[in-house]
Design a protein around this motif. Structure first.
Motif, PDB file in Angstrom:
ATOM      1  N   ARG B 174      64.910  45.577  75.776  1.00  0.00           N
ATOM      2  CA  ARG B 174      65.801  44.815  76.445  1.00  0.00           C
ATOM      3  C   ARG B 174      67.009  45.620  77.272  1.00  0.00           C
ATOM      4  N   VAL B 180      63.941  47.629  85.433  1.00  0.00           N
ATOM      5  CA  VAL B 180      62.252  47.133  85.837  1.00  0.00           C
ATOM      6  C   VAL B 180      62.716  46.775  87.290  1.00  0.00           C
ATOM      7  N   PRO B 181      61.894  47.255  88.317  1.00  0.00           N
ATOM      8  CA  PRO B 181      61.933  46.827  89.598  1.00  0.00           C
ATOM      9  C   PRO B 181      61.970  45.450  89.629  1.00  0.00           C
ATOM     10  N   GLN B 184      60.392  43.199  92.620  1.00  0.00           N
ATOM     11  CA  GLN B 184      58.774  43.257  92.364  1.00  0.00           C
ATOM     12  C   GLN B 184      58.373  42.366  91.417  1.00  0.00           C
ATOM     13  N   LEU B 199      53.876  44.505  82.708  1.00  0.00           N
ATOM     14  CA  LEU B 199      55.346  44.822  82.688  1.00  0.00           C
ATOM     15  C   LEU B 199      55.935  44.854  81.179  1.00  0.00           C
ATOM     16  N   GLU B 200      55.189  44.028  80.494  1.00  0.00           N
ATOM     17  CA  GLU B 200      55.542  44.181  78.935  1.00  0.00           C
ATOM     18  C   GLU B 200      55.061  45.256  78.432  1.00  0.00           C
ATOM     19  N   ILE B 202      55.716  48.385  79.202  1.00  0.00           N
ATOM     20  CA  ILE B 202      56.677  49.616  79.026  1.00  0.00           C
ATOM     21  C   ILE B 202      56.725  50.142  78.042  1.00  0.00           C
ATOM     22  N   VAL B 221      56.155  55.013  82.879  1.00  0.00           N
ATOM     23  CA  VAL B 221      55.653  54.206  83.711  1.00  0.00           C
ATOM     24  C   VAL B 221      57.013  53.817  84.685  1.00  0.00           C
ATOM     25  N   LEU B 222      58.026  54.311  84.444  1.00  0.00           N
ATOM     26  CA  LEU B 222      59.298  53.977  85.156  1.00  0.00           C
ATOM     27  C   LEU B 222      59.605  55.379  85.973  1.00  0.00           C
TER      28      LEU B 222
END
Lengths: 402, 393
Positions: B174, B180-181, B184, B199-200, B202, B221-222
């Motif tokens: 959270r 998170v971009p 996008q 996306l979930e 991450i 991943v970021l």
């Protein structure tokens, strides 16, 4: 593997362009259905981040790993869950399976004789020297085929460049969406292949059609999770998810294991191998001694089947289905086997070698010995609880001989 | 302006400290691999922990299910392996207590072992609120008198005391949502919901807590490292790329007493060093077969002597590097060292509010103060969206 080398040429050119222009921000999906960032896997000139040590042999694919699979595992080894397919606990319950089982060494005493496990039986022996994964000691070539075990890698099945039918160089439209999640591409573009599997330009068969919604696998409505982590009452519709297999999976496996389909001396598998009357068995079968099931709730992720369709919209609807098969659905290799690895010999989804599943190997003590999470062999299911103490082989899901 | 509390009489003590504590730049040199009398001990991504009292290093080899203890010279002095099936991580308490985390299906357990590695007790979690009740920890870290339990996949952290009583919880997923971009993510979520699961998914690859209670964690991943300060401020740094100072697949992370941050990068096979202002300082390792090279480094640890321990793949074991910090102009010293000096001297320790901008001194062209804006750091800062509700029970 030779195809890999050919696709390296445009890949390297693209890499040079990307290195020049810089990476376009951050992203959460490296592959995105098509080619990933080139420099995620390759280092152009043995550059400062990947110098070749004196006396060492340069990596002729300019990979950022000692070999192809090691390069993949730089990202895909990790904690259980998500996109990791090699863990230290066997806790990655992905449909393909956890390569953890390649390190599952344990010994049991059977009729006063010690019987040791053979981890090479538990997985496709992809070679990843950085991660201690070595060549199959049992098979010099793919069973039922000729593909050499000595070159088996992730890239033997997955096309790391994500090309479809040879890619745009072969006249194909560009990839705009992943081929794994049922997305429909915009006009003039195409979806990538399911799980980046290679296709007709890569092996002998077209890439299979399948859809999933997640990295995991559930039976259906048995597991839910909150869509909003702060609202336990919210339900994520995609938490109930398993791959929905459409068509062509067995034919694709046969690229290496060609002797195992269209062979009257083998168990049938593939397009056209309809379940027929076995579908009714599947739907009524709940457990050994319990045939009170109905089609609406008969699905078991331990015994999946193909729906004989290429319609991704229909497959997308099926990823959360709990329904069993129709007679026109078909049995496939993955009905009984996993693609990566499992806890059982011949990479089967359940123990086919012991009379009672709850008493088969690996035992709970074996799992402790090898450091696996409890019930990792059946993806968290306790067999005695789920099916009963006297449950026999899940071959009976279709054949009801118990 | 960020304030921190330091139990020091700062400036006077800085002047009194010996010259050896004055630093300029950062240099790292390979020392040796952890070894037994038979030679280097092989391991694959060993979990690492340091006993700060005895300056001993512990390794947990997940595949071998054993724990090995090495002295401050990197020589093995004790091994035990009983009952370690399923052991996922290890940390050492203030009294040399060994805490081992085992994780199973939808559950994890803390085991307390004595110095011989004999089980003493299991520590049940108590009073964990619903929002954190389903945590399946795969990492454990002892700091102060607390244990931090981390569920890497869910990106949740709970802090418990040594008896397992809940103290605090963090929902890091959270926390990082603003990073998170968003353009996008929103565009793709609205058009193609197949991105949703991705996306979930991450997750974090590395986690540590510094002496001030700041949380640091890596999100591969970021391509980023995040710092969640004790007052709820979230900072992110890092850019993807293959050049020096950039991130490939970020993994382990530690900090030292001086605030330097060490990040391992599996893809680039290096360990990167950043100063407390998140400025890149140097990196070391690189893929190769020389002893000083690294192959897919992951877990990190640091001892009281500035030795950095690096767990890696390819069965290369744990490599030890000596890191030396130097500052040409004004000394930077660790807060722990300052406090120890004060205690030794018998001087009264007074509570003073120290402005970070005053404490972090000019070290040349790359650093001014913590509040100097960007200063080339590629750093983003946001207030925690959960600042009020995320912390403390």
């Amino acid at each position: 593997m030779s195809n890999i080398k050919w696709v390296m040429v445009p890949g390297i050119a693209a890499l040079a362009a990307i290195l020049t222009l810089g990476l376009a921000g951050t992203a959460t999906a490296l592959h995105s259905g098509g080619v990933a960032h080139c420099d995620a896997c390759h280092s152009m000139h043995n550059s400062p981040d990947n110098p070749v040590a004196p006396g060492a042999t340069p990596n002729n694919l300019l990979l950022k790993g000692s070999d192809a699979s090691s390069t993949c595992l730089n990202c895909h080894k990790g904690s259980a869950g998500s996109y990791h397919i090699l863990t230290t606990t066997g806790g990655s319950f992905s449909p393909g399976g956890d390569f953890f089982w390649l390190s599952a060494n344990y010994t049991n005493v059977v009729r006063n004789n010690p019987v040791a496990s053979d981890p090479d039986q538990f997985a496709h022996n992809v070679i990843a020297s950085d991660y201690g994964l070595t060549v199959d000691a049992n098979n010099a070539a793919a069973p039922g085929g000729t593909y050499p075990s000595s070159i088996l890698s992730c890239a033997s099945c997955h096309d790391p460049h994500g090309q479809v039918n040879g890619g745009t160089a072969n006249g194909m439209d560009p990839i705009s969406v992943s081929g794994s999640y049922g997305a429909i591409p915009a006009a003039g573009t195409i979806a990538g292949n399911y799980r980046l599997l290679g296709d007709s330009e890569y092996g002998l068969a077209d890439a299979p059609i399948a859809v999933t919604k997640s990295y995991g696998e559930t039976d259906g409505s048995t597991i839910t999770k909150a869509a909003d982590p702060n609202d336990p009452n919210s339900v994520d519709e995609y938490a109930v998810a398993h791959p929905a297999y459409g068509k062509g999976m067995s034919e694709w496996c046969a690229s290496c294991h060609s002797d195992y389909i269209n062979n009257s001396q083998k168990h049938p598998a593939g397009n056209g191998e309809f379940l027929n009357g076995q579908a009714a068995n599947y739907n009524s079968y709940v457990a050994t001694g319990d045939f009170t099931g109905s089609q609406a709730n008969a699905y078991s992720a331990l015994v999946p089947f193909e729906l004989q369709t290429t319609d991704k919209v229909a497959l997308l609807a099926a990823v959360s289905s709990t329904a069993g098969p129709d007679s026109s659905d078909n049995v496939m290799c993955l009905t009984c086997h996993r693609a990566h690895a499992s806890a059982f010999n011949n990479i089967t989804r359940w123990n086919t070698e012991d009379e009672l599943m709850a008493e088969g190997f690996p035992t709970a003590a074996n799992l402790v010995t090898i450091g696996a999470v409890a019930n990792a062999d059946y993806y968290g299911r306790d067999i005695a609880t789920t099916y009963g103490e006297y449950q026999r082989s899940l071959c009976n899901k279709c054949h009801t001989k118990d | 302006m960020t304030k921190r509390t330091l139990k020091v009489s700062l400036l006077a003590l800085l002047m009194a400290l010996p010259a050896q504590l004055a630093f300029a730049g950062v240099e790292a040199s390979f020392r040796y691999p952890l070894a037994s009398f038979s030679g280097p001990v092989q391991s694959m991504w060993a979990k690492l922990a340091v006993d700060p009292e005895r300056n001993e290093i512990y390794t947990l080899r997940p595949r071998k299910h054993d724990i090995r203890i090495y002295d401050e010279h990197g020589m093995e002095i004790f091994v035990f392996a009983e009952g370690l099936g399923g052991a996922a991580d290890i940390t050492i308490g203030n009294d040399g207590d060994i805490f081992v985390l085992t994780n199973g299906y939808q559950a994890s357990t803390i085991h307390l072992l004595n110095y011989r590695g004999e089980p003493v007790a299991q520590i049940p979690l108590q009073n964990v609120p619903d929002a954190f009740s389903r945590i399946v920890a795969d990492r454990i870290l002892h700091r102060g008198d607390s244990l931090y339990l981390v569920d890497s996949a869910a990106m949740k952290v709970i802090v418990v005391d040594e008896a397992g009583r809940f103290e605090q919880g963090y929902d890091l997923a959270r926390e990082i949502k603003p990073f998170v971009p968003s353009d996008q993510a929103q565009r793709e979520l609205s058009i193609r919901d197949w991105r949703r699961e991705q996306l979930e998914n991450i997750e974090l690859n590395g986690f540590t807590v510094d002496a001030q209670g700041n949380l640091f964690f890596t999100v591969p991943v970021l391509f980023s490292v995040f710092k969640l300060s004790a007052d709820g401020e979230l900072e992110r740094f890092g850019k993807p790329g293959g050049a020096k100072g950039k991130f490939g697949v970020v993994a382990g992370i530690i900090t030292d007493d001086m605030g330097y941050i060490y990040v391992s990068d599996r893809l680039r096979s290096v360990v990167l060093v950043f100063d407390r202002n998140l400025n890149f300082q140097t990196e070391f390792g690189y893929r190769g077969n020389e002893p000083s090279n690294l192959i897919v480094p992951d877990e990190l640890a640091i001892d009281n002597n500035g030795n950095v321990y690096v767990g890696q793949a390819a069965n290369r074991g744990v490599s030890v590097f000596k890191v030396v910090h130097q500052d040409a102009r004004i000394p930077q010293v660790s807060e722990t060292a300052l406090i120890k000096e004060l205690e030794k001297s018998g001087r009264a320790i007074e509570e003073v509010e120290v402005d970070r901008a005053e404490f972090v001194v000019d070290r040349g062209s790359d650093v001014t103060s913590t509040d100097s804006g960007d200063s080339g750091r590629n750093t983003e800062v946001v207030e925690s969206p959960n600042k009020e509700e995320n912390h403390n029970e």
